[in-house]
Design an enzyme around this catalytic site. Structure first.
Site, PDB file in Angstrom:
ATOM      1  N   GLY A 196       0.799  -1.181  -0.263  1.00 59.75           N
ATOM      2  CA  GLY A 196       0.047  -0.047  -0.175  1.00 59.75           C
ATOM      3  C   GLY A 196       0.861   1.357  -0.170  1.00 59.75           C
ATOM      4  O   GLY A 196       2.005   1.141  -0.544  1.00 59.75           O
ATOM      5  N   GLU A 249       2.356   6.284   3.428  1.00 60.05           N
ATOM      6  CA  GLU A 249       1.623   6.958   4.840  1.00 60.05           C
ATOM      7  C   GLU A 249       1.386   5.852   5.801  1.00 60.05           C
ATOM      8  O   GLU A 249       1.267   5.854   6.913  1.00 60.05           O
ATOM      9  CB  GLU A 249       0.584   7.556   4.200  1.00 60.05           C
ATOM     10  CG  GLU A 249      -0.055   8.568   5.244  1.00 60.05           C
ATOM     11  CD  GLU A 249      -1.338   9.089   4.666  1.00 60.05           C
ATOM     12  OE1 GLU A 249      -1.588   9.017   3.467  1.00 60.05           O
ATOM     13  OE2 GLU A 249      -2.144   9.293   5.578  1.00 60.05           O
ATOM     14  N   GLY A 275       1.783   2.512   5.335  1.00 62.92           N
ATOM     15  CA  GLY A 275       3.019   1.766   5.658  1.00 62.92           C
ATOM     16  C   GLY A 275       3.756   2.180   6.967  1.00 62.92           C
ATOM     17  O   GLY A 275       3.939   1.308   7.827  1.00 62.92           O
ATOM     18  N   GLU A 284       5.552  -3.624   0.814  1.00 60.60           N
ATOM     19  CA  GLU A 284       5.717  -3.151  -0.714  1.00 60.60           C
ATOM     20  C   GLU A 284       4.873  -1.896  -0.732  1.00 60.60           C
ATOM     21  O   GLU A 284       3.724  -1.756  -0.784  1.00 60.60           O
ATOM     22  CB  GLU A 284       4.945  -4.388  -1.386  1.00 60.60           C
ATOM     23  CG  GLU A 284       5.396  -5.610  -1.387  1.00 60.60           C
ATOM     24  CD  GLU A 284       6.714  -5.948  -1.706  1.00 60.60           C
ATOM     25  OE1 GLU A 284       7.342  -4.941  -2.435  1.00 60.60           O
ATOM     26  OE2 GLU A 284       7.473  -6.828  -1.229  1.00 60.60           O
ATOM     27  N   GLU A 336       4.722  10.249  -5.895  1.00 64.91           N
ATOM     28  CA  GLU A 336       3.746   9.215  -6.385  1.00 64.91           C
ATOM     29  C   GLU A 336       2.235   9.803  -6.645  1.00 64.91           C
ATOM     30  O   GLU A 336       1.635  10.342  -5.504  1.00 64.91           O
ATOM     31  CB  GLU A 336       3.456   8.180  -5.785  1.00 64.91           C
ATOM     32  CG  GLU A 336       2.618   7.108  -6.445  1.00 64.91           C
ATOM     33  CD  GLU A 336       2.629   5.540  -5.618  1.00 64.91           C
ATOM     34  OE1 GLU A 336       2.418   5.680  -4.478  1.00 64.91           O
ATOM     35  OE2 GLU A 336       3.100   4.755  -6.204  1.00 64.91           O
TER      36      GLU A 336
HETATM   37  P1  NAD Z   1      -3.374   2.411   1.213  1.00 66.95           P
HETATM   38  O1  NAD Z   1      -2.089   2.407   1.827  1.00 66.95           O
HETATM   39  O2  NAD Z   1      -4.313   3.505   1.405  1.00 66.95           O
HETATM   40  O3  NAD Z   1      -4.017   0.937   1.550  1.00 66.95           O
HETATM   41  C1  NAD Z   1      -3.371  -0.089   1.650  1.00 66.95           C
HETATM   42  C2  NAD Z   1      -4.390  -1.161   2.642  1.00 66.95           C
HETATM   43  O4  NAD Z   1      -4.055  -0.920   3.822  1.00 66.95           O
HETATM   44  C3  NAD Z   1      -5.905  -1.184   2.348  1.00 66.95           C
HETATM   45  O5  NAD Z   1      -6.239  -2.738   2.471  1.00 66.95           O
HETATM   46  C4  NAD Z   1      -6.414  -0.376   3.491  1.00 66.95           C
HETATM   47  O6  NAD Z   1      -7.573  -0.567   3.903  1.00 66.95           O
HETATM   48  C5  NAD Z   1      -5.359  -0.782   4.651  1.00 66.95           C
HETATM   49  N1  NAD Z   1      -5.102   0.280   5.563  1.00 66.95           N
HETATM   50  C6  NAD Z   1      -5.564   1.811   5.538  1.00 66.95           C
HETATM   51  N2  NAD Z   1      -5.160   2.223   6.653  1.00 66.95           N
HETATM   52  C7  NAD Z   1      -5.053   1.358   7.689  1.00 66.95           C
HETATM   53  C8  NAD Z   1      -4.389   1.348   8.929  1.00 66.95           C
HETATM   54  N3  NAD Z   1      -4.466   2.256   9.787  1.00 66.95           N
HETATM   55  N4  NAD Z   1      -4.112   0.248   9.421  1.00 66.95           N
HETATM   56  C9  NAD Z   1      -4.275  -1.265   8.615  1.00 66.95           C
HETATM   57  N5  NAD Z   1      -4.543  -0.832   7.313  1.00 66.95           N
HETATM   58  C10 NAD Z   1      -4.775   0.155   6.966  1.00 66.95           C
HETATM   59  O7  NAD Z   1      -3.002   2.211  -0.278  1.00 66.95           O
HETATM   60  P2  NAD Z   1      -3.944   2.075  -1.453  1.00 66.95           P
HETATM   61  O8  NAD Z   1      -4.475   3.614  -1.674  1.00 66.95           O
HETATM   62  O9  NAD Z   1      -5.093   0.850  -1.414  1.00 66.95           O
HETATM   63  O10 NAD Z   1      -2.844   1.629  -2.761  1.00 66.95           O
HETATM   64  C11 NAD Z   1      -2.226   2.559  -3.409  1.00 66.95           C
HETATM   65  C12 NAD Z   1      -0.985   2.327  -2.920  1.00 66.95           C
HETATM   66  O11 NAD Z   1      -0.345   1.050  -2.903  1.00 66.95           O
HETATM   67  C13 NAD Z   1       0.199   2.993  -3.738  1.00 66.95           C
HETATM   68  O12 NAD Z   1       0.801   3.895  -2.940  1.00 66.95           O
HETATM   69  C14 NAD Z   1       0.836   2.123  -4.532  1.00 66.95           C
HETATM   70  O13 NAD Z   1       2.108   2.524  -5.057  1.00 66.95           O
HETATM   71  C15 NAD Z   1       1.002   1.048  -3.311  1.00 66.95           C
HETATM   72  N6  NAD Z   1       1.245  -0.455  -4.084  1.00 66.95           N
HETATM   73  C16 NAD Z   1       2.541  -0.749  -3.970  1.00 66.95           C
HETATM   74  C17 NAD Z   1       2.911  -2.117  -4.714  1.00 66.95           C
HETATM   75  C18 NAD Z   1       4.200  -2.641  -4.325  1.00 66.95           C
HETATM   76  O14 NAD Z   1       4.144  -3.688  -4.715  1.00 66.95           O
HETATM   77  N7  NAD Z   1       5.020  -1.837  -4.103  1.00 66.95           N
HETATM   78  C19 NAD Z   1       1.606  -2.999  -5.565  1.00 66.95           C
HETATM   79  C20 NAD Z   1       0.369  -2.090  -5.322  1.00 66.95           C
HETATM   80  C21 NAD Z   1       0.354  -0.716  -4.894  1.00 66.95           C
END
Ligand code: NAD
Length: 495
Positions: free
Chosen positions: A228, A231, A233, A250, A385
């Protein structure tokens, strides 16, 4: 009719009191109502996963039995390919062509690959340490693993994580993104039909802000595999620090494509279009910065822009559609804000930059493929990004400058090099701070290769032997072999 989507905990589907509407980003219409986990369901998922690990049978099955289950999941996904592709398209706005030919078949292949290979990765190793001792490294599952998945590849990333975690013998709690839970819940049905024991896989839905901390901080969880944003992460790293556990991350990217004078222009242009506009640019490995050598820059820009204008935007379920909507209105607003900020910082929009005027698309979250030039290396859009269909084109003169430009951001996920000079290209690949470097191609993921980023793009790997071994713990077993048959400590105390 609106579909109802329950949670899947301890082998059972359950509806909960709190619900969330799921919208189709192409139309803005509600398509499903998903149950959200409260504290009680979260507790149930944690205790079920823990009990299923500690008391089995999942971790105690023989490797051959586990292999059969993993194959059954692959077959289940394959048998339900059409339904899964449709659901993914309706829920995420990915064009149906992409879900049909990329996301779903790749998910099947990941499970097949792990079923075929994980036994080799689990071979225990005898190590020659000393004539006085025999030593063996034993590979064991980590325990309970929490898998947190983003919305941009909801099914595929869930499958990457699940295939490795399960094959290694872990029990799991999968948390899809609150925006895109539908294919994960369909996967729950497939897993139930495959006959996995209760508690081995739990799939819960809920806002990360509400359930994330309890889920990630809990002592019963041994590992978190997160994909994800940076922020979130960072928040997860904080939660996990409350009780020590393994974490892999990731995260985001700001990847660069370096295009040299000697390329086949048409191939490089076409592939570069895909490298940023597939999945509406919502790819962690999106090549959102394209650097072109000065000898072909003008021709490249002209051809790239002309073709970007021809990309067919449309409803995601239309087989002719080449670009669908962004995931949400909020995401589109974020993208628009980036483009406006870039303009304020001196960038020029040479293509797109706005919401399309097509009446058929007015209720969805569409945004035109956008090409920017004259972007300064210190501007926000150069470094951050966007996660949308926005790319900047920039000129370079030589190879060193290209490497410096590519490496000048905080991320280090992926890069592309386009050149006929394979010697130079490979030398340059060695200088790039990126976990994956594609030469004369883009987006080729192989299940045998470990994937993951450097720097702020995270740590840990998915896929391949190394990605699989993230879900394994290593134990040393040392047997005394000294001639006297006495352990060393006896000499120490002299008893
Ligand atoms: P996000 O960080 O908003 O959410 C990712 C996941 O985390 C979701 O399931 C969300 O519900 C969960 N989440 C949100 N807040 C949380 C918390 N406080 N505690 C635990 N879990 C929580 O990301 P997104 O908007 O879903 O995805 C886009 C991002 O993911 C982009 O930055 C993209 O680059 C990244 N991404 C990285 C890879 C990689 O392999 N490096 C692959 C795909 C996406």
């Amino acid at each position: 009719m609106i579909a109802k989507c329950p949670l899947y905990i301890n082998g059972q589907f359950m509806e909960t009191a709190e619900k969330q509407n799921i919208t189709n980003p192409s139309t803005g219409k509600v398509i499903a109502e998903v149950s959200l986990a409260s504290a009680a369901e979260l507790e149930l998922a944690l205790s079920s996963a823990r009990e299923a690990f500690d008391q089995g049978p999942w971790p105690q099955f023989s490797l051959a039995e586990r292999k059969e289950f993993i194959f059954r999941i692959a077959r289940g996904i394959s048998d339900n390919a059409g339904i899964l592709a449709e659901l993914e398209t309706q829920n995420s706005g990915k064009p149906i062509k992409e879900t049909t030919f990329m996301d779903v078949p790749s998910s099947v292949k990941t499970f097949e690959f792990m079923a075929d290979n994980f036994m080799n990765y689990l071979n225990n190793e005898d190590i020659d340490v000393s004539s006085d001792a025999k030593a063996r490294i034993i590979r064991e599952p980590m325990g309970v693993v929490v898998l947190i998945v983003p919305w941009n590849y909801p099914l595929l990333i869930a499958c990457w994580k699940l295939a490795s975690a399960l094959a290694a013998g872990n029990t799991v709690i999968l948390k899809p993104s609150s925006l895109t839970p539908l294919t994960a819940l369909e996967l729950a049905r497939i897993i139930q039909q495959a006959g996995l024991p209760k508690g081995a896989v739990n799939i819960i839905n809920g806002s990360g802000a509400k359930i994330g901390e309890t889920l990630c901080a809990d002592k019963r969880v041994d590992m978190i595999s997160f994909t994800g944003s940076n922020e979130i992460g960072k928040q997860i790293l904080q939660y996990s620090s409350k009780n020590v556990k393994k974490v892999i991350m990731e995260l985001g990217g700001k990847s660069a494509s370096l295009i040299f004078n000697d390329v086949d222009l048409e191939v490089a242009v076409n592939s570069s279009l895909a490298s940023i506009f597939l999945n509406q640019g919502q790819m962690c490995t999106a090549m959102s910065r394209i650097f072109v050598q000065e000898g072909i820059y003008d021709k490249f820009l002209s051809s790239f822009t002309k073709k970007a204008k021809l990309i067919k935007l449309g409803l995601a379920d239309n087989h002719e559609t080449q670009m669908g909507p962004l995931i949400s209105d909020a995401q589109r607003k974020k993208v628009i804000a980036y483009v406006e900020k870039a303009k304020a910082e001196g960038a020029k929009v040479v293509c797109g930059g706005k919401i399309p005027e097509n009446a058929e698309l007015k209720n969805g979250y569409f945004f035109e493929p956008t090409v920017l030039v004259d972007v300064g290396a210190h501007s926000h859009i150069f470094k951050e990004e966007v996660f949308g269909p926005v790319v900047l084109l920039h000129k370079f003169s030589g190879s060193d400058e290209a490497a410096n430009l590519a490496n000048s951001v905080d991320f280090g996920l992926a890069a592309c090099i386009w050149s006929k000079d394979l010697f130079q290209a490979q030398e340059l690949a060695g200088k790039l701070n990126a976990g994956t470097v594609w030469i004369n191609t883009y987006g080729m993921f192989y299940n045998a290769l470990p994937y993951g980023g450097f720097k702020q793009s995270g740590f840990g790997k998915e896929l391949g032997r190394e990605g699989f071994l993230e879900y394994v713990r290593f134990k040393n077993v040392i047997i005394d072999q000294s001639a006297e048959g006495k352990p060393l400590v006896n000499y120490w105390y002299g008893f």
